[in-house]
Design a protein around this motif. Structure first.
Motif, PDB file in Angstrom:
ATOM      1  N   HIS A  97       0.832  -1.207   0.000  1.00 25.02           N
ATOM      2  CA  HIS A  97       0.000   0.000   0.000  1.00 25.02           C
ATOM      3  C   HIS A  97       0.868   1.259   0.000  1.00 25.02           C
ATOM      4  O   HIS A  97       0.569   2.227  -0.698  1.00 25.02           O
ATOM      5  N   LEU A  98       1.937   1.244   0.790  1.00 27.36           N
ATOM      6  CA  LEU A  98       2.836   2.387   0.878  1.00 27.36           C
ATOM      7  C   LEU A  98       3.474   2.680  -0.476  1.00 27.36           C
ATOM      8  O   LEU A  98       3.602   3.839  -0.878  1.00 27.36           O
ATOM      9  N   GLN A  99       3.850   1.634  -1.189  1.00 24.36           N
ATOM     10  CA  GLN A  99       4.471   1.788  -2.518  1.00 24.36           C
ATOM     11  C   GLN A  99       3.517   2.507  -3.479  1.00 24.36           C
ATOM     12  O   GLN A  99       3.941   3.328  -4.273  1.00 24.36           O
ATOM     13  N   ARG A 100       2.213   2.217  -3.352  1.00 22.87           N
ATOM     14  CA  ARG A 100       1.239   2.879  -4.217  1.00 22.87           C
ATOM     15  C   ARG A 100       1.034   4.342  -3.821  1.00 22.87           C
ATOM     16  O   ARG A 100       0.819   5.200  -4.665  1.00 22.87           O
ATOM     17  N   ILE A 101       1.093   4.626  -2.529  1.00 24.38           N
ATOM     18  CA  ILE A 101       0.867   5.996  -2.045  1.00 24.38           C
ATOM     19  C   ILE A 101       2.096   6.873  -2.282  1.00 24.38           C
ATOM     20  O   ILE A 101       1.978   8.019  -2.701  1.00 24.38           O
ATOM     21  N   VAL A 102       3.292   6.315  -1.999  1.00 25.77           N
ATOM     22  CA  VAL A 102       4.546   7.066  -2.158  1.00 25.77           C
ATOM     23  C   VAL A 102       5.514   6.218  -2.997  1.00 25.77           C
ATOM     24  O   VAL A 102       6.432   5.598  -2.468  1.00 25.77           O
ATOM     25  N   PRO A 103       5.299   6.194  -4.332  1.00 23.64           N
ATOM     26  CA  PRO A 103       6.128   5.323  -5.180  1.00 23.64           C
ATOM     27  C   PRO A 103       7.606   5.719  -5.231  1.00 23.64           C
ATOM     28  O   PRO A 103       8.450   4.903  -5.572  1.00 23.64           O
ATOM     29  N   SER A 104       7.918   6.960  -4.825  1.00 30.56           N
ATOM     30  CA  SER A 104       9.305   7.430  -4.909  1.00 30.56           C
ATOM     31  C   SER A 104      10.173   6.993  -3.726  1.00 30.56           C
ATOM     32  O   SER A 104      11.367   7.293  -3.698  1.00 30.56           O
ATOM     33  N   LEU A 105       9.596   6.302  -2.734  1.00 33.66           N
ATOM     34  CA  LEU A 105      10.398   5.913  -1.567  1.00 33.66           C
ATOM     35  C   LEU A 105      11.532   4.976  -1.964  1.00 33.66           C
ATOM     36  O   LEU A 105      11.299   3.971  -2.644  1.00 33.66           O
ATOM     37  N   PRO A 106      12.747   5.268  -1.521  1.00 29.54           N
ATOM     38  CA  PRO A 106      13.860   4.352  -1.799  1.00 29.54           C
ATOM     39  C   PRO A 106      13.759   3.095  -0.938  1.00 29.54           C
ATOM     40  O   PRO A 106      12.969   3.032   0.005  1.00 29.54           O
TER      41      PRO A 106
END
Length: 170
Positions: A97-106
């Motif tokens: 879910h986090l990847q979809r909300i903040v795809p730019s996270l390293p």
């Protein structure tokens, strides 16, 4: 502890209820950039994630020696649905879910998924002034947000009530 309580106190304490949720911490090496324009964000349209913060930005302690960290809190519904789930499985769901909300996270250097069994008070102790004296000799008093409400003011109110209850015994 219950041997110290009278039946009325025991019933009152058992009437307190809490919501449950998960907290996920993502930890990064020093110098890693988190490219988002905010320090914290309340999420209203996701079934899993309710809150995200870039913790060092939120606390205003960005430094070249310390890596950034991201803190994620789940929704109460998600927390109760997954209360007894395998933590690794829960971590995977939250991360997706986090990847979809903040795809730019390293990619973080480490991750910690924590079940928060007693997150926030949903039903506080009825008619309680912020604390309860369980025993006088020796003095045993309990307090906290379960005796008021789950916010900063509730915690302060309980602390003040605890201090007042202790005073006569000093």
């Amino acid at each position: 502890l219950f041997t110290v309580l009278n039946e009325s106190q025991k019933q009152q304490l058992e009437s307190v209820s809490y919501s449950s949720r998960y907290a996920l911490g993502l930890f990064y090496e020093a110098g890693t950039g988190i490219a988002v324009p905010w320090a914290a964000q309340y999420i209203t349209d996701n079934p899993c994630i309710r809150f995200i913060s870039i913790d060092n930005k939120k606390r205003n302690i960005e430094s070249p020696e310390m890596g950034p960290s991201v803190v994620v809190h789940t929704t109460v519904t998600f927390g109760s649905q997954h209360l007894d789930s395998d933590p690794a499985e829960v971590q995977h769901i939250i991360l997706s879910h986090l990847q979809r909300i903040v795809p730019s996270l390293p990619q973080p250097s480490s991750i910690k998924c924590q079940r928060w069994r007693y997150s926030q008070v949903t039903r506080a102790l009825p008619n309680c002034p912020g604390q309860m004296i369980l025993h006088t000799q020796p003095l045993l008093i309990c307090g906290g947000d379960g005796f008021t409400r789950s916010n900063f003011d509730g915690c302060i109110e309980s602390a003040m009530s605890l201090a007042e209850a202790v005073k006569p015994h000093l």
